[in-house]
Design a protein around this motif. Structure first.
Motif, PDB file in Angstrom:
ATOM      1  N   UNK A 256       0.848  -1.184   0.000  1.00  0.00           N
ATOM      2  CA  UNK A 256       0.000   0.000   0.000  1.00  0.00           C
ATOM      3  C   UNK A 256       0.888   1.240   0.000  1.00  0.00           C
ATOM      4  N   UNK A 257       0.928   1.928  -1.084  1.00  0.00           N
ATOM      5  CA  UNK A 257       1.651   3.200  -1.228  1.00  0.00           C
ATOM      6  C   UNK A 257       3.117   3.086  -0.838  1.00  0.00           C
ATOM      7  N   UNK A 258       3.715   1.941  -1.002  1.00  0.00           N
ATOM      8  CA  UNK A 258       5.131   1.786  -0.711  1.00  0.00           C
ATOM      9  C   UNK A 258       5.464   1.542   0.753  1.00  0.00           C
ATOM     10  N   UNK A 259       4.470   1.549   1.634  1.00  0.00           N
ATOM     11  CA  UNK A 259       4.725   1.283   3.040  1.00  0.00           C
ATOM     12  C   UNK A 259       4.608  -0.214   3.296  1.00  0.00           C
ATOM     13  N   UNK A 260       5.444  -0.740   4.201  1.00  0.00           N
ATOM     14  CA  UNK A 260       5.286  -2.158   4.555  1.00  0.00           C
ATOM     15  C   UNK A 260       3.919  -2.380   5.230  1.00  0.00           C
ATOM     16  N   UNK A 261       3.357  -3.550   5.011  1.00  0.00           N
ATOM     17  CA  UNK A 261       2.046  -3.863   5.580  1.00  0.00           C
ATOM     18  C   UNK A 261       2.060  -3.763   7.107  1.00  0.00           C
ATOM     19  N   UNK A 262       3.170  -4.088   7.713  1.00  0.00           N
ATOM     20  CA  UNK A 262       3.330  -3.986   9.159  1.00  0.00           C
ATOM     21  C   UNK A 262       3.097  -2.542   9.616  1.00  0.00           C
ATOM     22  N   UNK A 263       3.598  -1.572   8.869  1.00  0.00           N
ATOM     23  CA  UNK A 263       3.434  -0.157   9.204  1.00  0.00           C
ATOM     24  C   UNK A 263       1.978   0.273   9.023  1.00  0.00           C
ATOM     25  N   UNK A 264       1.328  -0.240   7.987  1.00  0.00           N
ATOM     26  CA  UNK A 264      -0.079   0.092   7.757  1.00  0.00           C
ATOM     27  C   UNK A 264      -0.935  -0.431   8.912  1.00  0.00           C
ATOM     28  N   UNK A 265      -0.712  -1.688   9.331  1.00  0.00           N
ATOM     29  CA  UNK A 265      -1.449  -2.241  10.465  1.00  0.00           C
ATOM     30  C   UNK A 265      -1.219  -1.396  11.721  1.00  0.00           C
ATOM     31  N   UNK A 266       0.015  -1.005  11.968  1.00  0.00           N
ATOM     32  CA  UNK A 266       0.331  -0.201  13.144  1.00  0.00           C
ATOM     33  C   UNK A 266      -0.371   1.157  13.083  1.00  0.00           C
ATOM     34  N   UNK A 267      -0.373   1.774  11.913  1.00  0.00           N
ATOM     35  CA  UNK A 267      -1.033   3.063  11.731  1.00  0.00           C
ATOM     36  C   UNK A 267      -2.542   2.929  11.992  1.00  0.00           C
ATOM     37  N   UNK A 268      -3.172   1.890  11.449  1.00  0.00           N
ATOM     38  CA  UNK A 268      -4.603   1.659  11.666  1.00  0.00           C
ATOM     39  C   UNK A 268      -4.872   1.374  13.147  1.00  0.00           C
ATOM     40  N   UNK A 269      -3.987   0.642  13.795  1.00  0.00           N
ATOM     41  CA  UNK A 269      -4.131   0.352  15.222  1.00  0.00           C
ATOM     42  C   UNK A 269      -4.109   1.636  16.039  1.00  0.00           C
ATOM     43  N   UNK A 270      -3.178   2.516  15.759  1.00  0.00           N
ATOM     44  CA  UNK A 270      -3.081   3.773  16.505  1.00  0.00           C
ATOM     45  C   UNK A 270      -4.325   4.632  16.282  1.00  0.00           C
ATOM     46  N   UNK A 271      -4.748   4.739  15.034  1.00  0.00           N
ATOM     47  CA  UNK A 271      -5.933   5.554  14.717  1.00  0.00           C
ATOM     48  C   UNK A 271      -7.194   4.955  15.341  1.00  0.00           C
ATOM     49  N   UNK A 272      -7.416   3.661  15.148  1.00  0.00           N
ATOM     50  CA  UNK A 272      -8.642   3.049  15.677  1.00  0.00           C
ATOM     51  C   UNK A 272      -8.633   3.009  17.200  1.00  0.00           C
ATOM     52  N   UNK A 273      -7.477   2.773  17.804  1.00  0.00           N
ATOM     53  CA  UNK A 273      -7.381   2.800  19.266  1.00  0.00           C
ATOM     54  C   UNK A 273      -7.669   4.188  19.814  1.00  0.00           C
ATOM     55  N   UNK A 274      -7.145   5.222  19.151  1.00  0.00           N
ATOM     56  CA  UNK A 274      -7.394   6.598  19.581  1.00  0.00           C
ATOM     57  C   UNK A 274      -8.863   6.969  19.420  1.00  0.00           C
ATOM     58  N   UNK A 275      -9.455   6.587  18.291  1.00  0.00           N
ATOM     59  CA  UNK A 275     -10.875   6.873  18.070  1.00  0.00           C
ATOM     60  C   UNK A 275     -11.757   6.124  19.074  1.00  0.00           C
ATOM     61  N   UNK A 276     -11.370   4.907  19.427  1.00  0.00           N
ATOM     62  CA  UNK A 276     -12.120   4.145  20.430  1.00  0.00           C
ATOM     63  C   UNK A 276     -12.075   4.865  21.770  1.00  0.00           C
ATOM     64  N   UNK A 277     -10.899   5.325  22.161  1.00  0.00           N
ATOM     65  CA  UNK A 277     -10.746   6.055  23.424  1.00  0.00           C
ATOM     66  C   UNK A 277     -11.589   7.333  23.403  1.00  0.00           C
ATOM     67  N   UNK A 278     -11.526   8.081  22.313  1.00  0.00           N
ATOM     68  CA  UNK A 278     -12.327   9.310  22.198  1.00  0.00           C
ATOM     69  C   UNK A 278     -13.818   9.000  22.221  1.00  0.00           C
ATOM     70  N   UNK A 279     -14.212   7.916  21.568  1.00  0.00           N
ATOM     71  CA  UNK A 279     -15.626   7.552  21.561  1.00  0.00           C
ATOM     72  C   UNK A 279     -16.103   7.195  22.969  1.00  0.00           C
ATOM     73  N   UNK A 280     -15.277   6.508  23.736  1.00  0.00           N
ATOM     74  CA  UNK A 280     -15.648   6.173  25.115  1.00  0.00           C
ATOM     75  C   UNK A 280     -15.876   7.451  25.919  1.00  0.00           C
TER      76      UNK A 280
END
Length: 176
Positions: free
Chosen positions: A1-25
């Motif tokens: 995906x856009x030249x980034x390793x898949x590991x980095x994409x998963x980590x980026x999604x984890x940070x975003x979704x974890x942050x949004x989950x915390x904000x939603x709570x």
């Protein structure tokens, strides 16, 4: 995906979704009031955010620590996330909703309940009663139905609730 390793994409999604989950709570009550989104039990924001958090966490860990193909990692992560979200829904969110509904009571619900006098009720004044409920104890001001004095520790029955004040009578378990 856009030249980034898949590991980095998963980590980026984890940070975003974890942050949004915390904000939603933190902001869920405000957001629910502002957005007025119809509540569908399986497509609620907390379940969707939980799915992406678990999916990306599993994907990151599998990419980092195993040599499995990325397609298999994606499918396995999605399966684990789906199972986790279903367990969360059925064993956490559904019981919480029913518990939330059972904590609420109206004054009419208290009528007919038994209570114990904790502050004596004078013949022409107000005392206080304690009502034991499954969700905890509730104290209410009380007056006597027959304008008789009721001593502390006496068990009473609530005849009527009006404006937060209970009208009570002595409870006689042997008289029907």
């Amino acid at each position: 995906m856009s030249g980034y390793p898949l590991e980095t994409v998963y980590l980026f999604v984890l940070i975003i979704s974890g942050s949004l989950t915390f904000l939603y709570i933190l902001l869920s009550d405000i957001l629910d009031g502002i957005l007025d989104v119809p509540d569908h039990p399986l497509f609620s924001p907390q379940l969707i955010l939980s799915f992406f958090t678990v999916f990306s966490a599993e994907g990151y860990l599998f990419e980092k620590y195993t040599g499995m193909p990325s397609t298999l990692i994606g499918l396995l992560s999605a399966g684990i996330a789906l199972i986790a979200v279903l367990l969360l829904h059925f064993f956490v969110f559904i019981p919480l909703r029913s518990a939330e509904a059972s904590l609420h009571y109206t004054e009419a619900d208290l009528e007919g309940s038994l209570a114990k006098v904790i502050v004596p009720v004078p013949a022409d004044g107000f005392g206080e009663i304690l009502i034991e409920r499954t969700s905890g104890a509730v104290a209410k001001p009380a007056q006597s139905l027959k304008n008789e004095e009721i001593a502390t520790g006496t068990e009473v029955v609530i005849i009527k609730m009006e404006n937060g004040v209970a009208t009570v009578a002595k409870h006689d378990p042997y008289h029907i």
